[in-house]
Design an enzyme around this catalytic site. Sequence first.
Site, PDB file in Angstrom:
ATOM      1  N   SER A   9       0.897  -1.192  -0.196  1.00  0.00           N
ATOM      2  CA  SER A   9       0.032  -0.058  -0.015  1.00  0.00           C
ATOM      3  C   SER A   9       0.694   1.189   0.004  1.00  0.00           C
ATOM      4  CB  SER A   9      -1.002   0.055   1.277  1.00  0.00           C
ATOM      5  OG  SER A   9      -0.012  -0.278   2.345  1.00  0.00           O
ATOM      6  N   CYS A  10       2.155   1.091  -0.230  1.00  0.00           N
ATOM      7  CA  CYS A  10       3.140   2.302  -0.158  1.00  0.00           C
ATOM      8  C   CYS A  10       3.078   2.895  -1.448  1.00  0.00           C
ATOM      9  CB  CYS A  10       4.459   1.784   0.296  1.00  0.00           C
ATOM     10  SG  CYS A  10       5.750   2.815   0.419  1.00  0.00           S
ATOM     11  N   ALA A  11       2.658   4.427  -1.571  1.00  0.00           N
ATOM     12  CA  ALA A  11       2.793   4.957  -2.690  1.00  0.00           C
ATOM     13  C   ALA A  11       4.310   5.519  -3.197  1.00  0.00           C
ATOM     14  CB  ALA A  11       2.060   6.477  -2.749  1.00  0.00           C
ATOM     15  N   CYS A  13       6.789   3.398  -2.519  1.00  0.00           N
ATOM     16  CA  CYS A  13       7.424   2.282  -3.224  1.00  0.00           C
ATOM     17  C   CYS A  13       7.145   1.886  -4.547  1.00  0.00           C
ATOM     18  CB  CYS A  13       6.907   1.103  -2.356  1.00  0.00           C
ATOM     19  SG  CYS A  13       7.292   0.965  -0.427  1.00  0.00           S
TER      20      CYS A  13
END
Length: 156
Positions: A9-11, A13
């Site tokens: 869920s890491c933008a 990343c």
Amino acid sequence: MIRIYTAPSCASCRKVKAWLNEHDIPYVEKNIFSTLLRKEELQELLERSENGTEDIISKRSKIMKENKVNIEDMSINELIAFIQENPSVLKRPIIIDERRFQVGYNSEEIRAFIPRELRQLAQCDHADFCPPFAKEYSLKEAYERDHKQKKSSATL
């Protein structure tokens, strides 16, 4: 080889992976929630971070706040076990290779992961004085060639 520690869920990343893919730079992705982080990996992350735990552990994470965790009171082994049990405390993405280490996505700093030969070429203003570079090489090939040269010079 570049390793990136990510979360689904890491933008940031997703930005790092898109940037590396766009520049055709090979990497290995390690999802911190679906891959067990080995003790040796976590030791390396802690050793390579300039400010120790401050660089890679989010003290604002839910686990840290709710449990009032004080990592300063932990031994290295306790800290590593804590991270293995609670990988969400890691800041992300973490980008690492043999010489470079970066936490988070920064569009300027990530350029350090481009092979030196290509960075020099990109900064060259006068074609007559630019370092030689065979245009048929991809960024991936240039990265791998640069990596092999560094590895062989390190063993000499």
